[in-house]
Design a protein around this motif. Sequence first.
Motif, PDB file in Angstrom:
ATOM      1  N   PRO A   1     -62.282 -19.616  -0.208  1.00 57.12           N
ATOM      2  CA  PRO A   1     -61.279 -18.913   0.077  1.00 57.12           C
ATOM      3  C   PRO A   1     -60.091 -19.505   0.706  1.00 57.12           C
ATOM      4  O   PRO A   1     -60.454 -20.156   1.651  1.00 57.12           O
ATOM      5  CB  PRO A   1     -61.789 -17.536   0.616  1.00 57.12           C
ATOM      6  N   SER A   2     -58.916 -19.190   0.312  1.00 59.17           N
ATOM      7  CA  SER A   2     -57.881 -19.591   1.010  1.00 59.17           C
ATOM      8  C   SER A   2     -57.659 -18.808   2.479  1.00 59.17           C
ATOM      9  O   SER A   2     -57.957 -17.554   2.646  1.00 59.17           O
ATOM     10  CB  SER A   2     -56.549 -19.092   0.252  1.00 59.17           C
ATOM     11  N   ARG A   3     -57.223 -19.558   3.310  1.00 56.23           N
ATOM     12  CA  ARG A   3     -56.985 -18.937   4.923  1.00 56.23           C
ATOM     13  C   ARG A   3     -55.659 -18.506   4.883  1.00 56.23           C
ATOM     14  O   ARG A   3     -55.587 -17.750   5.816  1.00 56.23           O
ATOM     15  CB  ARG A   3     -57.404 -20.158   5.811  1.00 56.23           C
ATOM     16  N   GLY A   4     -54.656 -18.827   4.373  1.00 56.61           N
ATOM     17  CA  GLY A   4     -53.143 -18.313   4.410  1.00 56.61           C
ATOM     18  C   GLY A   4     -53.144 -16.758   3.919  1.00 56.61           C
ATOM     19  O   GLY A   4     -54.004 -16.408   3.014  1.00 56.61           O
ATOM     20  N   PHE A   5     -52.252 -16.354   4.408  1.00 58.09           N
ATOM     21  CA  PHE A   5     -51.830 -14.875   3.985  1.00 58.09           C
ATOM     22  C   PHE A   5     -51.171 -14.787   2.479  1.00 58.09           C
ATOM     23  O   PHE A   5     -50.399 -15.757   2.181  1.00 58.09           O
ATOM     24  CB  PHE A   5     -50.832 -14.004   4.673  1.00 58.09           C
ATOM     25  N   SER A   6     -51.859 -14.289   1.557  1.00 56.26           N
ATOM     26  CA  SER A   6     -51.573 -14.442   0.124  1.00 56.26           C
ATOM     27  C   SER A   6     -51.342 -13.250  -0.529  1.00 56.26           C
ATOM     28  O   SER A   6     -51.473 -12.227   0.066  1.00 56.26           O
ATOM     29  CB  SER A   6     -52.765 -15.334  -0.553  1.00 56.26           C
ATOM     30  N   ALA A   7     -51.178 -13.217  -1.817  1.00 55.26           N
ATOM     31  CA  ALA A   7     -50.903 -12.048  -2.654  1.00 55.26           C
ATOM     32  C   ALA A   7     -52.248 -11.266  -2.627  1.00 55.26           C
ATOM     33  O   ALA A   7     -52.078 -10.076  -2.811  1.00 55.26           O
ATOM     34  CB  ALA A   7     -50.385 -12.509  -3.949  1.00 55.26           C
ATOM     35  N   SER A   8     -53.400 -11.990  -2.905  1.00 48.32           N
ATOM     36  CA  SER A   8     -54.603 -11.426  -2.584  1.00 48.32           C
ATOM     37  C   SER A   8     -54.916 -10.563  -1.367  1.00 48.32           C
ATOM     38  O   SER A   8     -55.240  -9.298  -1.445  1.00 48.32           O
ATOM     39  CB  SER A   8     -55.867 -12.365  -2.705  1.00 48.32           C
ATOM     40  N   ASP A   9     -54.404 -10.855  -0.209  1.00 46.14           N
ATOM     41  CA  ASP A   9     -54.375 -10.338   1.108  1.00 46.14           C
ATOM     42  C   ASP A   9     -53.429  -8.920   1.129  1.00 46.14           C
ATOM     43  O   ASP A   9     -53.703  -7.956   1.455  1.00 46.14           O
ATOM     44  CB  ASP A   9     -53.952 -11.076   2.233  1.00 46.14           C
TER      45      ASP A   9
ATOM     46  N   GLY B   1     -62.352  -5.896  -6.243  1.00 41.42           N
ATOM     47  CA  GLY B   1     -63.403  -6.778  -6.740  1.00 41.42           C
ATOM     48  C   GLY B   1     -62.766  -8.159  -6.965  1.00 41.42           C
ATOM     49  O   GLY B   1     -63.295  -8.998  -6.839  1.00 41.42           O
ATOM     50  N   ARG B   2     -61.563  -8.114  -7.546  1.00 37.67           N
ATOM     51  CA  ARG B   2     -60.818  -9.271  -7.805  1.00 37.67           C
ATOM     52  C   ARG B   2     -60.230 -10.166  -6.717  1.00 37.67           C
ATOM     53  O   ARG B   2     -60.522 -11.198  -6.560  1.00 37.67           O
ATOM     54  CB  ARG B   2     -59.298  -9.059  -8.830  1.00 37.67           C
ATOM     55  N   THR B   3     -59.800  -9.457  -5.435  1.00 39.57           N
ATOM     56  CA  THR B   3     -59.533 -10.300  -4.344  1.00 39.57           C
ATOM     57  C   THR B   3     -60.846 -10.586  -3.545  1.00 39.57           C
ATOM     58  O   THR B   3     -60.487 -11.672  -2.905  1.00 39.57           O
ATOM     59  CB  THR B   3     -58.707  -9.082  -3.405  1.00 39.57           C
ATOM     60  N   VAL B   4     -61.707  -9.862  -3.677  1.00 38.66           N
ATOM     61  CA  VAL B   4     -62.730 -10.342  -2.836  1.00 38.66           C
ATOM     62  C   VAL B   4     -63.343 -11.770  -3.250  1.00 38.66           C
ATOM     63  O   VAL B   4     -63.757 -12.652  -2.651  1.00 38.66           O
ATOM     64  CB  VAL B   4     -64.072  -9.389  -2.972  1.00 38.66           C
ATOM     65  N   GLN B   5     -63.184 -11.762  -4.563  1.00 38.18           N
ATOM     66  CA  GLN B   5     -63.795 -13.359  -5.087  1.00 38.18           C
ATOM     67  C   GLN B   5     -62.579 -14.472  -4.750  1.00 38.18           C
ATOM     68  O   GLN B   5     -63.024 -15.641  -4.669  1.00 38.18           O
ATOM     69  CB  GLN B   5     -63.772 -13.196  -6.629  1.00 38.18           C
ATOM     70  N   LYS B   6     -61.545 -14.001  -4.415  1.00 38.02           N
ATOM     71  CA  LYS B   6     -60.482 -14.962  -3.906  1.00 38.02           C
ATOM     72  C   LYS B   6     -60.212 -15.429  -2.358  1.00 38.02           C
ATOM     73  O   LYS B   6     -60.272 -16.410  -2.120  1.00 38.02           O
ATOM     74  CB  LYS B   6     -58.997 -14.619  -4.580  1.00 38.02           C
ATOM     75  N   VAL B   7     -60.385 -14.200  -1.754  1.00 37.37           N
ATOM     76  CA  VAL B   7     -60.503 -14.350  -0.155  1.00 37.37           C
ATOM     77  C   VAL B   7     -61.586 -14.519   0.518  1.00 37.37           C
ATOM     78  O   VAL B   7     -61.741 -14.920   1.738  1.00 37.37           O
ATOM     79  CB  VAL B   7     -59.506 -13.319   0.341  1.00 37.37           C
ATOM     80  N   GLY B   8     -62.756 -14.298  -0.176  1.00 38.72           N
ATOM     81  CA  GLY B   8     -63.982 -14.008   0.393  1.00 38.72           C
ATOM     82  C   GLY B   8     -64.438 -12.837   1.095  1.00 38.72           C
ATOM     83  O   GLY B   8     -63.720 -11.689   1.383  1.00 38.72           O
TER      84      GLY B   8
END
Length: 322
Positions: free
Chosen positions: A32-40, A267-274
Amino acid sequence: MPASKRRLARVAPRAYSPAAVSTPATAAVPAPSRGFSASDLAIVGVVIVWGTNYTVVKEAMETLPPLAFMSLRFTLAALAMGALLLAVEGWKPLPRPVFLKLMGLGLVGNTLYQLCFILGLANTSVANSGMLTAVTPVLVATLGAVLGVERLTRPLVMGLALGVAGMLMVLGGRGASQHGASLLGDGLILGASLCWALYTVGIRSMGPEVSALRITAICMLTGAPGVVLAGVPELLRLEPAHLTAGAWAGVVYSALVPLVLAYFIWGRTVQKVGSSRAGLYNTGIPVVAALTAWGVRGERPSWMQVLGAGLVLSGVLLSRRR
């Protein structure tokens, strides 16, 4: 053989070494990306929806029994989620192991979670149930580390500690009452927290080979029958003529927005940010719930709640550090 050719012969095979190629297990769980993203930002939206939903559900359940309310909203949500899946992706058969895993996640994250939460809340105080659910992000991070889905870093552990402490301060600032509390109710609420943690980590372990929409839809469709059947006795005793328009609006809203839309985004964002970082955002739900109660019901937050909200936000920021 010249020295230069001997060096090339020794170096070339390394480029094709199996260890240098991502295995299916590694590719299934991208870092997962550590920076603040659209998923966050999307998860923040989910937290707002789930936090404000407490007020919506409270209003609706003034005229609807709990299990009947749960049964109606899950019937509508499952139908809407199934229709959305067919419209967007169509029906595509999944490998049997994948489908069985999603069915298991549906039973845990929908059927068992909802039943434990509703029945637990009926057998303990609201303050007790809220404080006990504060262990959810800790369970998510711990399970993720144990199952090898996440890596438990020091900033994440410190962020979790701050987030849980802040969540407890927000809930405790409303005045913890032991009225109506019981060991059975407390145990069921802890069971609900464990179910949600398992569901969140399970979603993360699925990887990108199955879309978030399909994961959410299948989990909801397989988990909904148990929830719906549990509310049938109360539904049979229900008199629709006595229900207000606000109660029906609450059923529709809580089914389509917090369940269908928010579950899909989660569900979609958990896959991206962890799962650990996503689970930490759950600590913001009682903050949003308290602010909503202040705005809608005139419940002014105490200094302890304001301080707790600051700790929650600090925990979220700290968890993103490397």
